[in-house]
Write an enzyme that holds these catalytic residues in place. Structure first.
Site, PDB file in Angstrom:
ATOM      1  N   GLN A  62       5.735 -13.803 -12.930  1.00  0.00           N
ATOM      2  CA  GLN A  62       4.608 -13.419 -13.797  1.00  0.00           C
ATOM      3  C   GLN A  62       3.581 -12.600 -13.018  1.00  0.00           C
ATOM      4  O   GLN A  62       3.094 -11.574 -13.480  1.00  0.00           O
ATOM      5  CB  GLN A  62       3.923 -14.670 -14.349  1.00  0.00           C
ATOM      6  CG  GLN A  62       4.785 -15.507 -15.273  1.00  0.00           C
ATOM      7  CD  GLN A  62       4.045 -16.763 -15.715  1.00  0.00           C
ATOM      8  OE1 GLN A  62       2.843 -16.743 -15.953  1.00  0.00           O
ATOM      9  NE2 GLN A  62       4.758 -17.873 -15.816  1.00  0.00           N
ATOM     10  N   GLU A 116      34.187   4.841   8.577  1.00  0.00           N
ATOM     11  CA  GLU A 116      33.684   3.718   7.764  1.00  0.00           C
ATOM     12  C   GLU A 116      32.742   4.197   6.655  1.00  0.00           C
ATOM     13  O   GLU A 116      32.590   3.522   5.641  1.00  0.00           O
ATOM     14  CB  GLU A 116      32.990   2.668   8.647  1.00  0.00           C
ATOM     15  CG  GLU A 116      31.645   3.058   9.264  1.00  0.00           C
ATOM     16  CD  GLU A 116      31.760   3.789  10.595  1.00  0.00           C
ATOM     17  OE1 GLU A 116      32.824   4.397  10.852  1.00  0.00           O
ATOM     18  OE2 GLU A 116      30.787   3.776  11.364  1.00  0.00           O
ATOM     19  N   ILE A 118       0.841  -1.204   0.000  1.00  0.00           N
ATOM     20  CA  ILE A 118       0.000   0.000   0.000  1.00  0.00           C
ATOM     21  C   ILE A 118       0.874   1.251   0.000  1.00  0.00           C
ATOM     22  O   ILE A 118       0.647   2.201  -0.750  1.00  0.00           O
ATOM     23  CB  ILE A 118      -0.937  -0.004   1.221  1.00  0.00           C
ATOM     24  CG1 ILE A 118      -1.987  -1.092   1.057  1.00  0.00           C
ATOM     25  CG2 ILE A 118      -1.604   1.368   1.402  1.00  0.00           C
ATOM     26  CD1 ILE A 118      -2.917  -1.235   2.231  1.00  0.00           C
ATOM     27  N   HIS A 163      32.808   8.917  11.933  1.00  0.00           N
ATOM     28  CA  HIS A 163      32.584   7.575  11.357  1.00  0.00           C
ATOM     29  C   HIS A 163      33.373   7.409  10.057  1.00  0.00           C
ATOM     30  O   HIS A 163      32.816   7.595   8.966  1.00  0.00           O
ATOM     31  CB  HIS A 163      31.095   7.365  11.093  1.00  0.00           C
ATOM     32  CG  HIS A 163      30.295   7.213  12.346  1.00  0.00           C
ATOM     33  ND1 HIS A 163      30.175   6.012  13.005  1.00  0.00           N
ATOM     34  CD2 HIS A 163      29.627   8.117  13.085  1.00  0.00           C
ATOM     35  CE1 HIS A 163      29.441   6.170  14.084  1.00  0.00           C
ATOM     36  NE2 HIS A 163      29.095   7.451  14.161  1.00  0.00           N
ATOM     37  N   CYS A 223      33.412   6.683  17.439  1.00  0.00           N
ATOM     38  CA  CYS A 223      32.313   7.452  18.018  1.00  0.00           C
ATOM     39  C   CYS A 223      32.086   7.034  19.470  1.00  0.00           C
ATOM     40  O   CYS A 223      32.918   7.333  20.317  1.00  0.00           O
ATOM     41  CB  CYS A 223      31.062   7.330  17.152  1.00  0.00           C
ATOM     42  SG  CYS A 223      30.002   8.770  17.316  1.00  0.00           S
ATOM     43  N   MET A 282      35.187   5.680  20.848  1.00  0.00           N
ATOM     44  CA  MET A 282      36.196   6.643  21.288  1.00  0.00           C
ATOM     45  C   MET A 282      35.818   7.183  22.663  1.00  0.00           C
ATOM     46  O   MET A 282      36.669   7.338  23.544  1.00  0.00           O
ATOM     47  CB  MET A 282      36.284   7.806  20.305  1.00  0.00           C
ATOM     48  CG  MET A 282      37.226   8.909  20.760  1.00  0.00           C
ATOM     49  SD  MET A 282      36.535  10.534  20.424  1.00  0.00           S
ATOM     50  CE  MET A 282      37.925  11.603  20.608  1.00  0.00           C
ATOM     51  N   GLY A 328      27.473   3.684  18.857  1.00  0.00           N
ATOM     52  CA  GLY A 328      26.277   3.140  19.473  1.00  0.00           C
ATOM     53  C   GLY A 328      25.617   4.169  20.362  1.00  0.00           C
ATOM     54  O   GLY A 328      26.140   5.259  20.554  1.00  0.00           O
TER      55      GLY A 328
HETATM   56  N1  GLN Z   1      25.846   7.911  21.759  1.00  0.00           N
HETATM   57  C1  GLN Z   1      26.991   8.709  21.465  1.00  0.00           C
HETATM   58  C2  GLN Z   1      26.619  10.148  21.178  1.00  0.00           C
HETATM   59  O1  GLN Z   1      25.498  10.439  20.864  1.00  0.00           O
HETATM   60  C3  GLN Z   1      27.771   8.124  20.309  1.00  0.00           C
HETATM   61  C4  GLN Z   1      27.024   8.133  19.013  1.00  0.00           C
HETATM   62  C5  GLN Z   1      27.626   7.197  17.989  1.00  0.00           C
HETATM   63  O2  GLN Z   1      28.410   6.318  18.329  1.00  0.00           O
HETATM   64  N2  GLN Z   1      27.224   7.316  16.751  1.00  0.00           N
HETATM   65  O3  GLN Z   1      27.452  11.002  21.248  1.00  0.00           O
END
Ligand code: GLN
Length: 544
Positions: free
Chosen positions: A191, A518, A147, A516, A382, A385, A355
């Site tokens: 099909q 990556e 939909i 990031h 991120c 670190m 994360g």
């Molecule tokens: N949670 C952390 C922040 O908001 C790291 C974010 C992340 O790893 N993308 O700063």
């Protein structure tokens, strides 16, 4: 004017339309054409930024700060063309715009409707920002018959009439399942799917048939007959050994030729596929292997770390080694210290990825301690670190209660919320208590690297630009005690306020980055940090 290739999917989801679009774009590029790929997502979120990685996989961030579908990562990895905000739109964003206009009174008393208002907005999006391009490939998310995707189907149907048949090609990706009991490939789902599509007014020009076994000529002829396409335009797409083999495979099946033919363009010569041949050569003939332990939270779903996984693979390509990625659940490490050592000892490198939230954080910090003490190459990205800074504060700077305000109130906010930062447009300010969607430091930001640092050597320069997606920052006020503990701030925002990179000079390879990297790695152009990290892992693998 750019020509348009619309890619729809049928029968089931997860057929790899995104990879198909990326591979076709790579083939057209290898023929010298300028391409751009776009994704239409039928869901109602304005962007995927607020969706759980479990639901949707990774959120791919562009230079211009858009939070987009992970397919844009494939597009950029396969073409090297930096994706932009204007390459991804959702139903949510379209409706948001239309409703805002309606409230402003822009429609002058008209009834606002799906046709023409929503379809017009979709068409505008498809045609915006396309200057200098030869081909725009548009992938429609979801499966024919949904939909949600109907307004998008209607919009692309109209677009064919608007810009001329000769300027549009429709490719439908379907599944031809193998029924083991009958020992046959079955064409009926294809099909039916094409019938659904034609009932919406769209006659596909090319069918890309995903199949586990080669498609016999008889079945190909049958599909062509029932689906009203040329036999040569029924293209088999067998599972590939590697995603990077897909462009080569599609070329061998004649996809790029068929696409050009459908546009009435005569294909001149062969595309230059040397880049892809080289990647496959490196992938099929590795000179060794390394194992990288990724200690994260969303380890159950690999799509949650899609770009990270690919960047590790690219680091392997650069070093001609196979990279085995072991996804390790950080939470498990919290209860079981002996288990942590047993799991991490076989690793040639340890990576703590990005994360959100507290769950598993103590396990991540324990993994940093292990890497630091055992001199195993460590890469923190991120949140990774931020965890490396908290670990350093607690264990090498004597700040026992170091934490981040992301996890609640703390007396030692080594990582905290920063509400202001500088962009090219000036100072950006985040409203406290405002909406969660779109409130992060997002997109490309510059950083300055310290002259004699490890990272400056890796990048081969002192000025970099990398993509960000975070709310919290390492608190620059803790710089001195952390550096005294051996964790050096080797990359800073140009105004010197935001720590961008930390490293340990007394460790063979210990780097944490707030951004990031990556997201910018490509198989034919591996990111320097991943190249160097895997190189360090190769050295580590030879030590033990
Ligand atoms: N949670 C952390 C922040 O908001 C790291 C974010 C992340 O790893 N993308 O700063």
């Amino acid at each position: 004017m750019a020509r348009y290739i619309f890619i729809t999917g049928g029968v089931v989801s997860s057929l790899g339309k995104g990879l198909m679009a990326a591979s076709l774009a790579a083939l057209l590029q290898a023929r010298g054409y300028r391409v751009r790929i776009r994704k239409f997502d039928p869901y109602l979120n304005v962007d995927p930024g607020t969706m759980s990685p479990y639901q949707h996989g990774e959120v791919y961030v562009t230079d211009d700060g858009a939070e987009t579908d992970l397919d844009l990562g494939h597009y950029e990895r396969f073409t090297g063309v930096a994706a932009r905000q204007s390459d991804n739109v959702t139903s949510g964003r379209i409706y948001q715009q239309i409703i805002a206009k309606e409230r402003r009174g822009d429609y002058l008393g008209a009834t606002v409707q799906v046709i023409p208002h929503v379809t017009d907005a979709i068409k505008e999006f498809a045609q915006a920002d396309t200057e200098g391009l030869d081909f725009v490939l548009c992938e429609i998310g979801g499966t024919v018959g949904d939909i949600e995707s109907l307004p998008f189907m209607e919009a692309i149907r109209q677009l064919r009439n608007d810009i001329g048949r000769e300027n549009t090609v429709f490719i439908h990706v379907t599944l031809v399942p193998y029924i083991a009991a009958a020992g046959e490939l079955k064409t009926k789902p294809t099909q039916h799917s094409v019938r659904d599509l034609t009932s919406l007014g769209i006659q596909p020009d090319i069918l890309l048939c995903r199949c586990e076994k080669p498609l016999p000529e008889t079945e190909r002829a049958k599909i062509a007959l029932f689906c009203n396409v040329r036999k040569e335009a029924v293209i088999q797409a067998l599972d590939a050994s590697s995603i990077y083999a897909v462009p080569l495979q599609y070329h061998a099946e004649g996809l790029d030729n068929e696409v050009l033919r459908a546009f009435g363009i005569e294909a001149k010569g062969e595309p230059d596929l040397s880049r892809w041949d080289d990647i496959i050569d490196r992938q099929t003939n590795p000179e060794g292997e390394v194992t990288i332990g990724v200690v994260g939270k969303y380890v159950g779903l690999q799509d949650a770390y899609k770009s990270l996984h690919e960047a590790l693979v690219h680091g392997g390509l650069a070093n001609r080694v196979k990279v085995n990625v072991k996804w390790l659940d950080a939470e498990v490490f919290e209860q079981d210290e002996a288990g942590l050592a047993a799991k991490l000892e076989p690793m040639d490198g340890i990576l703590v990825p990005g994360g959100f939230g507290e769950r598993g954080s103590e396990g991540k910090i324990a993994a940093v301690t292990f890497a630091r003490e055992h001199k195993v190459p460590f890469f923190g990205i991120c949140l990774g670190m931020q965890m490396a800074c908290i670990e350093g504060a607690r264990n090498t700077a004597g700040i026992k209660h170091a934490s981040t305000t992301e996890f609640g109130e703390t007396t030692e906010p080594v990582v905290g919320l920063i509400t202001e930062w500088m962009t090219a447009e000036g100072r950006q300010k985040r409203e406290e208590g405002g909406d969660l969607g779109g409130t992060m430091r997002l997109g490309a930001y510059a950083a300055k690297l310290t002259g004699n640092s490890h990272v400056a050597a890796i990048y081969g320069g002192n000025d970099i630009s990398e993509r960000h997606r975070h709310r919290y920052e390492v608190n620059v006020h803790y710089r001195q005690p952390l550096e005294e503990g051996g964790l050096v701030f080797s990359g800073m925002s140009p105004d010197g306020q935001l720590p961008e990179i930390v490293e340990r000079p007394d460790h063979p390879w210990f780097i944490g980055v707030q951004f990031h990297p990556e997201l910018k790695s490509k198989p034919f152009d591996p990111h320097p940090l991943f190249k160097s990290f895997i190189e360090a892992a190769v050295r580590q693998s030879r030590l033990v």
